[in-house]
Scaffold this active site. Structure first.
Site, PDB file in Angstrom:
ATOM      1  N   HIS A   1      35.228   3.334  55.874  1.00  0.00           N
ATOM      2  CA  HIS A   1      36.267   4.375  55.859  1.00  0.00           C
ATOM      3  C   HIS A   1      37.088   4.290  54.566  1.00  0.00           C
ATOM      4  O   HIS A   1      37.355   5.304  53.931  1.00  0.00           O
ATOM      5  CB  HIS A   1      37.257   4.180  57.026  1.00  0.00           C
TER       6      HIS A   1
ATOM      7  N   LYS B   1      38.497   9.160  74.981  1.00  0.00           N
ATOM      8  CA  LYS B   1      37.865   7.961  74.415  1.00  0.00           C
ATOM      9  C   LYS B   1      38.667   6.721  74.761  1.00  0.00           C
ATOM     10  O   LYS B   1      39.900   6.775  74.804  1.00  0.00           O
ATOM     11  CB  LYS B   1      37.832   8.093  72.880  1.00  0.00           C
TER      12      LYS B   1
ATOM     13  N   ARG C   1      26.897   8.962  56.977  1.00  0.00           N
ATOM     14  CA  ARG C   1      25.913   7.901  56.815  1.00  0.00           C
ATOM     15  C   ARG C   1      24.538   8.504  57.076  1.00  0.00           C
ATOM     16  O   ARG C   1      24.444   9.532  57.753  1.00  0.00           O
ATOM     17  CB  ARG C   1      26.200   6.774  57.824  1.00  0.00           C
TER      18      ARG C   1
ATOM     19  N   SER D   1      32.675   1.830  63.413  1.00  0.00           N
ATOM     20  CA  SER D   1      33.761   1.284  64.232  1.00  0.00           C
ATOM     21  C   SER D   1      33.264   0.783  65.582  1.00  0.00           C
ATOM     22  O   SER D   1      33.732  -0.244  66.072  1.00  0.00           O
ATOM     23  CB  SER D   1      34.839   2.339  64.462  1.00  0.00           C
TER      24      SER D   1
HETATM   25  P1  ADP Z   1      33.242   6.194  63.399  1.00  0.00           P
HETATM   26  O1  ADP Z   1      33.900   5.920  64.719  1.00  0.00           O
HETATM   27  O2  ADP Z   1      31.794   6.597  63.521  1.00  0.00           O
HETATM   28  O3  ADP Z   1      33.434   5.102  62.384  1.00  0.00           O
HETATM   29  P2  ADP Z   1      35.367   8.016  62.622  1.00  0.00           P
HETATM   30  O4  ADP Z   1      35.592   9.276  63.376  1.00  0.00           O
HETATM   31  O5  ADP Z   1      36.380   6.960  62.778  1.00  0.00           O
HETATM   32  O6  ADP Z   1      33.887   7.528  62.892  1.00  0.00           O
HETATM   33  O7  ADP Z   1      35.187   8.319  61.070  1.00  0.00           O
HETATM   34  C1  ADP Z   1      36.013   9.124  60.270  1.00  0.00           C
HETATM   35  C2  ADP Z   1      35.215   9.611  59.074  1.00  0.00           C
HETATM   36  O8  ADP Z   1      34.708   8.521  58.326  1.00  0.00           O
HETATM   37  C3  ADP Z   1      33.986  10.422  59.481  1.00  0.00           C
HETATM   38  O9  ADP Z   1      33.779  11.415  58.506  1.00  0.00           O
HETATM   39  C4  ADP Z   1      32.868   9.417  59.465  1.00  0.00           C
HETATM   40  O10 ADP Z   1      31.606  10.015  59.297  1.00  0.00           O
HETATM   41  C5  ADP Z   1      33.288   8.599  58.257  1.00  0.00           C
HETATM   42  N1  ADP Z   1      32.742   7.254  58.272  1.00  0.00           N
HETATM   43  C6  ADP Z   1      32.743   6.383  59.281  1.00  0.00           C
HETATM   44  N2  ADP Z   1      32.152   5.215  58.909  1.00  0.00           N
HETATM   45  C7  ADP Z   1      31.753   5.397  57.615  1.00  0.00           C
HETATM   46  C8  ADP Z   1      31.061   4.573  56.671  1.00  0.00           C
HETATM   47  N3  ADP Z   1      30.628   3.370  56.974  1.00  0.00           N
HETATM   48  N4  ADP Z   1      30.859   5.079  55.436  1.00  0.00           N
HETATM   49  C9  ADP Z   1      31.266   6.336  55.153  1.00  0.00           C
HETATM   50  N5  ADP Z   1      31.907   7.153  55.991  1.00  0.00           N
HETATM   51  C10 ADP Z   1      32.156   6.700  57.209  1.00  0.00           C
END
Ligand code: ADP
Length: 164
Positions: A19, A43, A92, A130
């Site tokens: 992130h 959630k 991803r 996450s």
């Molecule tokens: P997640 O729960 O799958 O980590 P989130 O809703 O918290 O997803 O993610 C917020 C944003 O960050 C989304 O656009 C998600 O695709 C992106 N994201 C999550 N993990 C990564 C990563 N490892 N690399 C790049 N972008 C990410």
């Protein structure tokens, strides 16, 4: 008008180095970047949105054009309220595609004047998510290589509170 304000929404529960990488890269593409922690009541949370907000603010303190907030409405409404022309998502390989396309389609149907933009994940974070980090935390695995220090500290504090 060329959009100079973008919104990057997510649950960030907990924020990962993947992130943070996406946020830092996105922050150099726009004059202003809003990182928005969505409230998803269906959630199960590890951290409350306000706690996540604190962790992200601390980690991104040096990024003066990044603002972190919590929002419990539609993301397009947040974008409209803040004059953002872009909703940005990190993607991803493989796993994210169908979900992200569906989400983009929904957002663009609700509000066609806001464009959805995808930024590819950096290869070192392809498999950082996450949900797996939450799983590791539940088994007491060391996650310090995968998340910012503010998250490591919050996990330790949560554990100490549970032990008391
Ligand atoms: P997640 O729960 O799958 O980590 P989130 O809703 O918290 O997803 O993610 C917020 C944003 O960050 C989304 O656009 C998600 O695709 C992106 N994201 C999550 N993990 C990564 C990563 N490892 N690399 C790049 N972008 C990410």
């Amino acid at each position: 008008m060329i959009p100079s304000v973008a919104v990057l929404p997510g649950s960030f529960d907990p924020p990962t180095n993947g992130h943070i990488d996406i946020i830092r890269r996105a922050s150099s593409l726009f004059e202003k970047l809003y990182v928005v922690i969505g409230v998803n009541k269906s959630k199960k949370h590890l951290f409350q949105p306000e706690e996540i907000c604190g962790m992200l603010r601390e980690t991104l303190e040096d990024k003066k054009n990044v603002e972190v907030s919590v929002w419990d409405g539609l993301i397009v409404d947040f974008a409209k309220k803040h004059n953002a022309g872009v909703i940005l998502r990190g993607v991803r390989p493989l796993a994210d595609f169908s979900y992200e396309f569906e989400l983009a389609e929904t957002n663009m149907k609700i509000c066609p004047e806001i464009e959805v933009v995808f930024l590819p994940a950096s290869s070192e974070y392809f498999f950082t998510r996450s949900s797996s980090i939450r799983e590791m935390i539940s088994f007491g695995v060391d996650i310090s290589a995968l998340v910012p220090p503010a998250v490591v500290r919050a996990v330790k504090m949560q554990k100490n509170c549970q032990l008391r």
